[in-house]
Design an enzyme around this catalytic site. Structure first.
Site, PDB file in Angstrom:
ATOM      1  N   ASN A 171      55.276  -6.017  45.182  1.00 10.05           N
ATOM      2  CA  ASN A 171      55.729  -6.829  46.310  1.00 10.05           C
ATOM      3  C   ASN A 171      55.764  -5.939  47.554  1.00 10.05           C
ATOM      4  O   ASN A 171      56.691  -5.161  47.735  1.00 10.05           O
ATOM      5  CB  ASN A 171      57.129  -7.403  45.997  1.00 10.05           C
ATOM      6  N   GLU A 177      65.521 -11.808  49.626  1.00 10.14           N
ATOM      7  CA  GLU A 177      65.419 -11.576  51.080  1.00 10.14           C
ATOM      8  C   GLU A 177      65.158 -12.881  51.817  1.00 10.14           C
ATOM      9  O   GLU A 177      65.583 -13.062  52.961  1.00 10.14           O
ATOM     10  CB  GLU A 177      64.330 -10.524  51.363  1.00 10.14           C
ATOM     11  N   SER A 236      64.918  -1.638  42.698  1.00  9.46           N
ATOM     12  CA  SER A 236      64.852  -0.169  42.650  1.00  9.46           C
ATOM     13  C   SER A 236      64.145   0.361  41.403  1.00  9.46           C
ATOM     14  O   SER A 236      64.587   1.346  40.804  1.00  9.46           O
ATOM     15  CB  SER A 236      66.242   0.437  42.795  1.00  9.46           C
ATOM     16  N   LYS A 293      56.229  -6.773  50.515  1.00  9.48           N
ATOM     17  CA  LYS A 293      57.139  -7.302  51.551  1.00  9.48           C
ATOM     18  C   LYS A 293      56.427  -7.300  52.915  1.00  9.48           C
ATOM     19  O   LYS A 293      55.239  -7.600  52.963  1.00  9.48           O
ATOM     20  CB  LYS A 293      58.448  -6.513  51.561  1.00  9.48           C
ATOM     21  N   HIS A 352      62.715 -15.274  46.611  1.00 10.64           N
ATOM     22  CA  HIS A 352      63.129 -13.868  46.685  1.00 10.64           C
ATOM     23  C   HIS A 352      64.445 -13.780  47.460  1.00 10.64           C
ATOM     24  O   HIS A 352      64.662 -14.527  48.415  1.00 10.64           O
ATOM     25  CB  HIS A 352      62.044 -13.032  47.384  1.00 10.64           C
ATOM     26  N   GLU A 390      66.497 -10.342  39.597  1.00 15.16           N
ATOM     27  CA  GLU A 390      66.629  -9.312  40.621  1.00 15.16           C
ATOM     28  C   GLU A 390      68.044  -9.313  41.190  1.00 15.16           C
ATOM     29  O   GLU A 390      68.340 -10.098  42.112  1.00 15.16           O
ATOM     30  CB  GLU A 390      65.634  -9.580  41.760  1.00 15.16           C
ATOM     31  N   GLY A 447      66.176  -2.463  46.908  1.00 18.36           N
ATOM     32  CA  GLY A 447      66.010  -1.560  48.055  1.00 18.36           C
ATOM     33  C   GLY A 447      67.162  -0.590  48.257  1.00 18.36           C
ATOM     34  O   GLY A 447      67.265   0.034  49.310  1.00 18.36           O
TER      35      GLY A 447
HETATM   36  P1  PGA Z   1      62.730  -2.693  45.496  1.00 20.46           P
HETATM   37  O1  PGA Z   1      62.428  -4.229  45.746  1.00 20.46           O
HETATM   38  O2  PGA Z   1      61.862  -2.252  44.336  1.00 20.46           O
HETATM   39  O3  PGA Z   1      62.355  -2.000  46.773  1.00 20.46           O
HETATM   40  O4  PGA Z   1      64.176  -2.585  45.178  1.00 20.46           O
HETATM   41  C1  PGA Z   1      62.245  -5.109  44.673  1.00 20.46           C
HETATM   42  C2  PGA Z   1      62.036  -6.506  45.180  1.00 20.46           C
HETATM   43  O5  PGA Z   1      62.617  -6.860  46.205  1.00 20.46           O
HETATM   44  O6  PGA Z   1      61.289  -7.284  44.597  1.00 20.46           O
END
Ligand code: PGA
Length: 247
Positions: free
Chosen positions: A9, A96, A209, A11, A94, A163, A169
């Site tokens: 991903n 976000e 993460s 983003k 997601h 998640e 993140g």
């Molecule tokens: P991250 O993001 O690996 O940077 O924690 C995962 C995600 O948002 O799918």
């Protein structure tokens, strides 16, 4: 060997076509283990570029989908557009988008319906916001509302990514044991909504993460069918290690 999904991903990264091309070509540098379904989810603007650079066995995902089929929806991208550009998958819900953009379960439900209707495989992301949250209540509520009115005959292509928002993140991943128990909880909820057989076969991934160091601890669990990788997917060397550890 059971199939494992690795999803990159990206983003809202990277900032240029040159960098996007470099990332795709970097992924191609290593042979793909046979049991891996590798999926790249770039921003809309790079979908075509990524598709043109990928080998057939690597799949393309969008990070979002408009729920309408066509028409006066400024800024939206329809499922048919995604399908026609070569996407097989789409990430929906997601955290976000839920928490920073304000997407509701009702919107996510419409987006899931649009994805199923256009023949895309939706990757539905769910998870609690804080470590201390009531995970049973939150996952039950998200999954039931997001899948409201979607029949068992339509749902065959669903993937769910667990998640926990607090792990995304932050550099602080979940523990493999807790991620596994959450994946089991997701299967239980899905089993109650649909059928136990479907719940057993449903791919449930972990995201939050994931790094080259911890990937195998999550992906290696029989109840976890892969990983949704954010920031580590932007570092070619690290991402290749994650793919390798899943093989
Ligand atoms: P991250 O993001 O690996 O940077 O924690 C995962 C995600 O948002 O799918």
């Amino acid at each position: 060997m059971a199939k494992k999904y690795i999803i990159a991903n990206w983003k809202m990264n990277p900032s240029s076509q040159e960098e996007a091309t470099r990332l795709v070509k970097g992924v191609l540098a290593q042979a793909l283990p046979k049991n891996i379904e590798l999926i790249i989810a770039p921003p809309f603007i790079y979908l075509d570029l990524v598709k043109k650079n990928l080998k057939k066995e690597i799949k393309l995902a969008a990070q979002n989908i408009g729920w309408a089929e066509r028409g006066a929806f400024t800024g939206e991208v329809s499922g048919l557009m995604l399908k026609n550009i070569g996407c097989d998958y789409v990430i929906i819900g997601h955290s976000e988008r839920r928490h920073k953009i304000g997407e509701t379960d009702e919107m996510i439900n419409l987006k899931l319906k649009a994805a199923f209707k256009t023949g895309l495989n939706p990757i539905l992301a769910v998870g609690e916001k804080e470590c201390s949250d009531d995970i049973i209540q939150i996952l039950n509520s998200q999954i039931k509302s997001d899948l409201n009115g979607i029949d068992v005959s339509e749902i065959g292509r669903l993937i769910i990514a667990y998640e926990p928002v607090w792990a995304i993140g932050t550099g602080v991943s979940d523990t493999p044991d807790h991620a596994l128990s959450s994946a089991l909880l997701i299967r239980k909820i899905i089993g109650n909504l649909y059928t136990p057989d479907f719940a057993v076969d449903l791919p449930v991934l972990y995201g939050g993460s994931v790094t080259a160091e911890n990937a195998a601890d999550f992906i290696g669990q029989t109840g976890i069918n892969g990983a949704l990788v954010g920031s580590a997917s932007l570092n070619i060397e690290e991402f290749l290690k994650i793919i390798k550890s899943a093989g």
